[in-house]
Design an enzyme around this catalytic site. Structure first.
Site, PDB file in Angstrom:
ATOM      1  N   ARG A  51     -26.980  86.837  11.450  1.00  6.97           N
ATOM      2  CA  ARG A  51     -26.059  87.591  10.584  1.00  6.97           C
ATOM      3  C   ARG A  51     -26.689  88.851  10.022  1.00  6.97           C
ATOM      4  O   ARG A  51     -26.019  89.854   9.816  1.00  6.97           O
ATOM      5  CB  ARG A  51     -25.595  86.712   9.417  1.00  6.97           C
ATOM      6  CG  ARG A  51     -24.642  85.619   9.803  1.00  6.97           C
ATOM      7  CD  ARG A  51     -24.513  84.635   8.685  1.00  6.97           C
ATOM      8  NE  ARG A  51     -25.833  84.166   8.248  1.00  6.97           N
ATOM      9  CZ  ARG A  51     -26.057  83.357   7.237  1.00  6.97           C
ATOM     10  NH1 ARG A  51     -25.071  82.906   6.522  1.00  6.97           N
ATOM     11  NH2 ARG A  51     -27.273  82.974   6.926  1.00  6.97           N
ATOM     12  N   HIS A 243     -38.503  62.352  20.058  1.00  6.35           N
ATOM     13  CA  HIS A 243     -39.785  62.535  20.763  1.00  6.35           C
ATOM     14  C   HIS A 243     -40.399  61.215  21.238  1.00  6.35           C
ATOM     15  O   HIS A 243     -40.763  61.070  22.406  1.00  6.35           O
ATOM     16  CB  HIS A 243     -40.805  63.217  19.849  1.00  6.35           C
ATOM     17  CG  HIS A 243     -40.382  64.562  19.344  1.00  6.35           C
ATOM     18  ND1 HIS A 243     -39.715  65.461  20.136  1.00  6.35           N
ATOM     19  CD2 HIS A 243     -40.544  65.152  18.147  1.00  6.35           C
ATOM     20  CE1 HIS A 243     -39.475  66.552  19.421  1.00  6.35           C
ATOM     21  NE2 HIS A 243     -39.969  66.389  18.214  1.00  6.35           N
TER      22      HIS A 243
HETATM   23  P1  NAP Z   1     -34.380  79.193  10.136  1.00  9.88           P
HETATM   24  O1  NAP Z   1     -35.755  79.762  10.057  1.00  9.88           O
HETATM   25  O2  NAP Z   1     -33.696  78.782   8.896  1.00  9.88           O
HETATM   26  O3  NAP Z   1     -33.483  80.236  10.920  1.00  9.88           O
HETATM   27  C1  NAP Z   1     -32.098  80.091  11.036  1.00  9.88           C
HETATM   28  C2  NAP Z   1     -31.568  81.250  11.838  1.00  9.88           C
HETATM   29  O4  NAP Z   1     -30.166  81.099  11.939  1.00  9.88           O
HETATM   30  C3  NAP Z   1     -31.822  82.614  11.205  1.00  9.88           C
HETATM   31  O5  NAP Z   1     -32.077  83.538  12.221  1.00  9.88           O
HETATM   32  C4  NAP Z   1     -30.487  82.914  10.526  1.00  9.88           C
HETATM   33  O6  NAP Z   1     -30.364  84.302  10.388  1.00  9.88           O
HETATM   34  C5  NAP Z   1     -29.530  82.326  11.548  1.00  9.88           C
HETATM   35  N1  NAP Z   1     -28.201  82.008  11.008  1.00  9.88           N
HETATM   36  C6  NAP Z   1     -27.913  81.291   9.894  1.00  9.88           C
HETATM   37  N2  NAP Z   1     -26.566  81.238   9.711  1.00  9.88           N
HETATM   38  C7  NAP Z   1     -26.015  81.926  10.747  1.00  9.88           C
HETATM   39  C8  NAP Z   1     -24.682  82.225  11.131  1.00  9.88           C
HETATM   40  N3  NAP Z   1     -23.623  81.819  10.408  1.00  9.88           N
HETATM   41  N4  NAP Z   1     -24.487  82.931  12.260  1.00  9.88           N
HETATM   42  C9  NAP Z   1     -25.520  83.367  13.002  1.00  9.88           C
HETATM   43  N5  NAP Z   1     -26.813  83.119  12.692  1.00  9.88           N
HETATM   44  C10 NAP Z   1     -27.053  82.407  11.583  1.00  9.88           C
HETATM   45  O7  NAP Z   1     -34.361  77.897  11.099  1.00  9.88           O
HETATM   46  P2  NAP Z   1     -35.365  77.533  12.275  1.00  9.88           P
HETATM   47  O8  NAP Z   1     -36.542  76.828  11.680  1.00  9.88           O
HETATM   48  O9  NAP Z   1     -35.610  78.727  13.129  1.00  9.88           O
HETATM   49  O10 NAP Z   1     -34.550  76.418  13.052  1.00  9.88           O
HETATM   50  C11 NAP Z   1     -33.486  76.741  13.912  1.00  9.88           C
HETATM   51  C12 NAP Z   1     -33.036  75.467  14.642  1.00  9.88           C
HETATM   52  O11 NAP Z   1     -34.125  74.948  15.397  1.00  9.88           O
HETATM   53  C13 NAP Z   1     -32.609  74.336  13.702  1.00  9.88           C
HETATM   54  O12 NAP Z   1     -31.604  73.586  14.328  1.00  9.88           O
HETATM   55  C14 NAP Z   1     -33.865  73.477  13.591  1.00  9.88           C
HETATM   56  O13 NAP Z   1     -33.569  72.146  13.292  1.00  9.88           O
HETATM   57  C15 NAP Z   1     -34.405  73.605  15.011  1.00  9.88           C
HETATM   58  N6  NAP Z   1     -35.853  73.378  15.107  1.00  9.88           N
HETATM   59  C16 NAP Z   1     -36.722  74.187  14.444  1.00  9.88           C
HETATM   60  C17 NAP Z   1     -38.091  73.959  14.577  1.00  9.88           C
HETATM   61  C18 NAP Z   1     -39.091  74.846  13.903  1.00  9.88           C
HETATM   62  O14 NAP Z   1     -40.295  74.630  14.113  1.00  9.88           O
HETATM   63  N7  NAP Z   1     -38.689  75.830  13.126  1.00  9.88           N
HETATM   64  C19 NAP Z   1     -38.553  72.916  15.384  1.00  9.88           C
HETATM   65  C20 NAP Z   1     -37.626  72.120  16.064  1.00  9.88           C
HETATM   66  C21 NAP Z   1     -36.278  72.364  15.929  1.00  9.88           C
HETATM   67  P3  NAP Z   1     -29.331  84.985   9.330  1.00  9.88           P
HETATM   68  O15 NAP Z   1     -29.575  84.328   8.020  1.00  9.88           O
HETATM   69  O16 NAP Z   1     -29.694  86.428   9.388  1.00  9.88           O
HETATM   70  O17 NAP Z   1     -27.980  84.724   9.866  1.00  9.88           O
END
Ligand code: NAP
Length: 491
Positions: A51, A243
């Protein structure tokens, strides 16, 4: 031995959540490493979508920082970052609203029939369904589309079924890639190569020769940045359901007829369906305590998540059985936890003692052990028994036959690709072997849900354990009651 780089077909890869933690730490660095390896075809594009309104220059600056911090391990020619950034675009897009969708369609539709469109859902799980709907509404869900769905895939069986149903409205199962990065690890695939590429192990791979199997996924870190999610999930949902279950399937499954996505996943599914329910006294839940060491102080689990009454587990140890001909009578012990002694993921296959020692009891008894290390230092070790060298009679010792992959690949060997690199390339190629099928995920929830429901109905409270320890002492008792011991958690 030099690894071969097989170019992939032209693609557009859209990362929803392109500004998030996962994109910056894993996805973009993985793509960069494949770019450096020469695997990108001419014209392949990466499109960040989130966003936040930002210019292309601002997004490029963010990506460049992410690469400098997280794309270690591969030498790239000078100027490669700039060349990579030439392939990277950004479209501010809202999964829940109209922002960005027509720009995204304009970008992707003209080339839609000539190339693969991959949409990586790297956003919170509550957005998965909305993204699928919007891709459909904007004509971006077509025969050349593939979607990658991050974990967690559901919170329980009901929510996983609902999510599968939403995705199935717009995508065929062959277009859905449910990612579990553990399956992309070199050793996991080597596990299949060792099992099914050698005559040596398969005849011994059953309850007649294997005493038990231990699967450990230990983390030394606590919960940072994911507190809210983790306190709702706990170790059972966050680690065991996906996992550890996947590792269990790969170690226990029957040989598939061929190394083909559905043949492999059919066999994994049979393992999950053959799992016995876990009895309450075969499971230990734990929660880490604060660390008072002035050199490494950190709060307790409850302090970390800001919930002083939390009964969520940061540790699980359990014993389960697979009710089939191969494994009847061989227990599988699974454990995972946060803030443990070391970061270490390993599968230990403990073979039975030789039926009789011709050397007498004083020579010592030693059972063979096959250790499959996933991290750190991926590799496989087989412990065999030999005579202790030197005079003084026949005494036996264990020696490791070690296959560390860096050594096996030799001095000319390339760094093996990381898990995300391999899995993303598999998506672009259309190979689903290392991705979970919808029915597998549902079966795994079907096994985990009653365990969680049991805790809830009994008001179960996790046992405390010291940070930096191997876990709660009750987990040792779980093993000792069976006359067994956990292998040490070593870095
Ligand atoms: P994060 O750091 O909170 O990032 C979330 C992303 O989603 C941001 O780029 C945010 O950007 C975007 N977003 C939020 N609302 C949105 C919307 N309405 N439309 C479009 N984009 C939107 O989360 P993350 O850690 O990267 O995790 C992402 C996914 O991967 C989750 O499902 C998590 O469970 C999974 N995961 C993460 C990890 C890890 O190590 N981080 C590991 C395994 C799985 P804006 O706010 O600019 O929209």
């Amino acid at each position: 031995m030099v690894s071969r780089i097989i170019p992939v077909d032209p693609f557009d890869l859209v990362i929803f959540g392109g500004t998030g933690d996962l994109a910056r730490r894993k996805i973009l660095p993985a793509l960069f490493r494949r770019f450096c390896a020469g695997q990108f075809p001419e014209g392949a594009r990466i499109i960040g979508a989130a966003r936040t309104d930002m210019s292309l220059a601002e997004y490029h600056a963010m990506v460049a920082v992410a690469l400098s911090e997280h794309a270690e391990g591969r030498e790239c020619a000078p100027g490669t970052v700039a060349e990579f950034l030439n392939r990277v675009m950004y479209v501010a897009t809202d999964a829940m609203g109209e922002q960005g969708w027509s720009a995204l369609s304009d970008l992707l539709k003209p080339t839609a029939s000539e190339r693969q469109s991959v949409f990586y859902f790297s956003v919170g799980p509550r957005l998965f369904g909305a993204l699928a709907e919007r891709l459909h509404l904007h004509g971006l869900a077509h025969e050349h589309t593939r979607i990658v769905v991050e974990k967690p895939f559901g919170h329980d069986l009901e929510s996983a079924k609902a999510l599968n149903a939403v995705l199935a409205e717009h995508f065929d199962e062959s277009q859905v890639y449910r990612i579990d990065h553990y399956l992309g690890k070199e050793t996991v695939q080597n596990l299949m190569a060792v099992r099914f590429g050698n005559m040596l192990f398969e005849p011994l791979w059953n309850s007649q020769y294997v005493d038990h199997i231990q699967i450990t996924v230990a983390e030394s870190v606590g919960i940072t940045g994911r507190e809210e999610y983790y306190d709702r999930a706990g170790a059972m949902r966050d680690m065991v359901q996906n996992h550890l279950m996947q590792l269990l399937c790969l170690i226990a499954m029957e040989p598939p007829a061929k190394f083909d996505p559905d043949a492999v996943r059919d066999e994994k599914l049979k393992v999950i369906r053959a799992l016995d329910p876990v009895l309450p006294h075969h499971i230990v839940r734990g929660q880490f305590e604060a660390c008072l060491d002035p050199g490494d102080p950190h709060p307790s689990y409850r302090g970390s998540v800001g919930n002083p009454r939390s009964t969520t587990e940061s540790y699980i140890a359990l014993r389960t059985h697979i009710s089939n001909w191969r494994w009847a009578g061989t227990p599988f012990y699974l454990r995972t936890g946060k803030r443990l002694k070391a970061r270490s993921s390993v599968i230990n296959v403990m073979f039975k003692d030789a039926p009789h020692s011709i050397f007498g009891e004083e020579a010592g008894r030693h059972a063979n052990l096959l250790s499959i290390r996933l991290q750190p230092n991926e590799g496989i070790t087989l412990k065999v028994t030999i005579k202790e060298p030197g005079p003084g009679g026949m005494r036996l010792v264990d020696v490791p036959l070690d296959m560390t992959f860096a050594e096996a690949l030799g001095p000319d060997g390339e760094d093996p690709p990381g898990a995300y690199e391999r899995l993303i390339v598999d998506v672009i190629r259309g190979n689903q072997t290392l991705f979970m099928r919808g029915d597998e995920v549902e079966a795994a929830w079907g096994w985990t849900d009653p365990i969680i429901a049991g805790w809830n109905s009994r008001g179960d409270v996790p046992k405390p354990y010291a940070s930096g320890s191997p876990g709660p002492t009750d987990a040792d008792l779980l093993m000792r009651r069976d006359g067994r011991e956990w292998r040490g958690i070593n870095p």
